[in-house]
Design a protein around this motif. Sequence first.
Motif, PDB file in Angstrom:
ATOM      1  N   UNK A   1      16.705  16.981  -5.445  1.00 48.79           N
ATOM      2  CA  UNK A   1      16.079  16.761  -4.189  1.00 48.79           C
ATOM      3  C   UNK A   1      15.081  16.204  -3.574  1.00 48.79           C
ATOM      4  N   UNK A   2      14.044  16.737  -4.738  1.00 46.26           N
ATOM      5  CA  UNK A   2      12.543  16.767  -4.141  1.00 46.26           C
ATOM      6  C   UNK A   2      12.407  15.415  -3.455  1.00 46.26           C
ATOM      7  N   UNK A   3      11.450  15.455  -2.273  1.00 47.87           N
ATOM      8  CA  UNK A   3      11.194  14.284  -1.607  1.00 47.87           C
ATOM      9  C   UNK A   3      10.006  14.285  -2.175  1.00 47.87           C
ATOM     10  N   UNK A   4       9.378  12.368  -2.312  1.00 47.29           N
ATOM     11  CA  UNK A   4       7.999  12.249  -1.851  1.00 47.29           C
ATOM     12  C   UNK A   4       7.544  11.391  -0.748  1.00 47.29           C
ATOM     13  N   UNK A   5       6.747  10.806  -0.437  1.00 54.27           N
ATOM     14  CA  UNK A   5       6.524  10.157   0.698  1.00 54.27           C
ATOM     15  C   UNK A   5       4.944  10.384   1.346  1.00 54.27           C
ATOM     16  N   UNK A   6       4.555   8.331   1.292  1.00 55.00           N
ATOM     17  CA  UNK A   6       3.213   7.999   1.792  1.00 55.00           C
ATOM     18  C   UNK A   6       3.058   7.417   2.837  1.00 55.00           C
ATOM     19  N   UNK A   7       1.658   7.512   3.632  1.00 53.06           N
ATOM     20  CA  UNK A   7       1.693   7.896   5.046  1.00 53.06           C
ATOM     21  C   UNK A   7       2.390   7.053   5.869  1.00 53.06           C
ATOM     22  N   UNK A   8       2.537   7.265   6.990  1.00 53.22           N
ATOM     23  CA  UNK A   8       2.921   6.445   7.985  1.00 53.22           C
ATOM     24  C   UNK A   8       2.028   4.792   7.363  1.00 53.22           C
ATOM     25  N   UNK A   9       3.155   4.096   7.624  1.00 48.63           N
ATOM     26  CA  UNK A   9       2.741   2.270   7.464  1.00 48.63           C
ATOM     27  C   UNK A   9       1.672   1.902   8.057  1.00 48.63           C
ATOM     28  N   UNK A  10       2.187   2.412   9.378  1.00 46.10           N
ATOM     29  CA  UNK A  10       1.118   1.745  10.619  1.00 46.10           C
ATOM     30  C   UNK A  10       0.024   2.207  10.223  1.00 46.10           C
ATOM     31  N   UNK A  11       0.447   3.250   9.682  1.00 47.57           N
ATOM     32  CA  UNK A  11      -1.818   3.754   9.243  1.00 47.57           C
ATOM     33  C   UNK A  11      -2.483   3.063   8.018  1.00 47.57           C
ATOM     34  N   UNK A  12      -1.227   2.572   7.342  1.00 48.80           N
ATOM     35  CA  UNK A  12      -2.095   2.134   6.009  1.00 48.80           C
ATOM     36  C   UNK A  12      -2.192   0.140   6.433  1.00 48.80           C
TER      37      UNK A  12
ATOM     38  N   UNK B   1       0.697  -1.763  -0.286  1.00 46.58           N
ATOM     39  CA  UNK B   1       0.389  -0.007  -0.384  1.00 46.58           C
ATOM     40  C   UNK B   1       0.899   0.781   0.229  1.00 46.58           C
ATOM     41  N   UNK B   2       1.953   1.096   1.091  1.00 46.76           N
ATOM     42  CA  UNK B   2       3.094   2.340   0.897  1.00 46.76           C
ATOM     43  C   UNK B   2       3.973   2.498  -0.221  1.00 46.76           C
ATOM     44  N   UNK B   3       3.404   1.232  -1.066  1.00 45.30           N
ATOM     45  CA  UNK B   3       4.741   1.536  -2.917  1.00 45.30           C
ATOM     46  C   UNK B   3       3.431   2.199  -3.819  1.00 45.30           C
ATOM     47  N   UNK B   4       2.228   2.117  -3.873  1.00 45.52           N
ATOM     48  CA  UNK B   4       1.197   2.213  -4.755  1.00 45.52           C
ATOM     49  C   UNK B   4       1.283   3.924  -4.562  1.00 45.52           C
ATOM     50  N   UNK B   5       1.015   4.035  -3.399  1.00 48.28           N
ATOM     51  CA  UNK B   5       0.814   4.961  -2.324  1.00 48.28           C
ATOM     52  C   UNK B   5       1.541   6.315  -3.041  1.00 48.28           C
ATOM     53  N   UNK B   6       2.731   6.035  -2.823  1.00 42.64           N
ATOM     54  CA  UNK B   6       3.802   6.424  -3.557  1.00 42.64           C
ATOM     55  C   UNK B   6       4.321   6.698  -4.501  1.00 42.64           C
ATOM     56  N   UNK B   7       4.151   6.274  -5.587  1.00 44.20           N
ATOM     57  CA  UNK B   7       3.993   6.746  -6.275  1.00 44.20           C
ATOM     58  C   UNK B   7       3.288   7.323  -7.275  1.00 44.20           C
TER      59      UNK B   7
END
Length: 243
Positions: A222-233, A14-20
């Motif tokens: 150097x732009x950063x992208x992040x998912x939600x915390x995995x514990x929330x996913x 879920x983190x990978x999908x959200x991050x992309x």
Amino acid sequence: MRTLAIGDIHGGLKGVVQLLERAKVTPEDTLIFLGDYVDGWSESAQVIQFLIDLSKTNTCIFIKGNHDVWCENWLRTRQEEPVWMEHGGKGTVDSYERYSEDKKRQHLHFFEAMCLYYLDTDKRLFIHAGFTSVHGVEQEYTTRNFYFDRTLWEMALIMDRRIKRESEIYPNRLKHYSEIYIGHTPTLNYSKEKPMHAINVWNVDTGAAFTGRLSAINIETKEIFQSDTLKDLYPDELGRNKS
């Protein structure tokens, strides 16, 4: 066209999908994954299948992490190493319960084809953990350091802001590369939720195996992208993986 370096996933599909999605990745983007795709959350096998499919639409470079070495050995032998079981392996084995032998062999080939490191034309090094040779990765005495070493990052943290590249005490092993991108050591260990930078080393493991997020960094801007915390996913799970 962008090149994104992506940190440790640890079974968090879920983190990978959200991050992309958040990074608005297109087929024109190159994706460099820094290893540890499995162990932690419940979807390790599903992560591997997703990455195999993703590599059909994007240029992807997959670096091998220590957890990937353990999983590869299990897919080859079906022997469950005790140290692996203690560090997230059981969840990975469980995630493969509904996968056929043919599919498991496909995943084994995927692990076998992973790089231990990648060096681009601008002398940027991408590696899961580190290396110890003052002569660079080509002369490292054991490949185990590529996915277990922490001294590279520890050295970079200690030396950061204290010396310049032309200094006599600038670490020789850093001089070979314009930048080094690693995972393996969660930035949460240093109370940081985003990728960290020390000297010419970027640490992109932001603790997705634990309470952190999955991160990507554009190596040019150097732009950063992040998912939600995995514990929330994965609110009904407890990530027990150790990097």
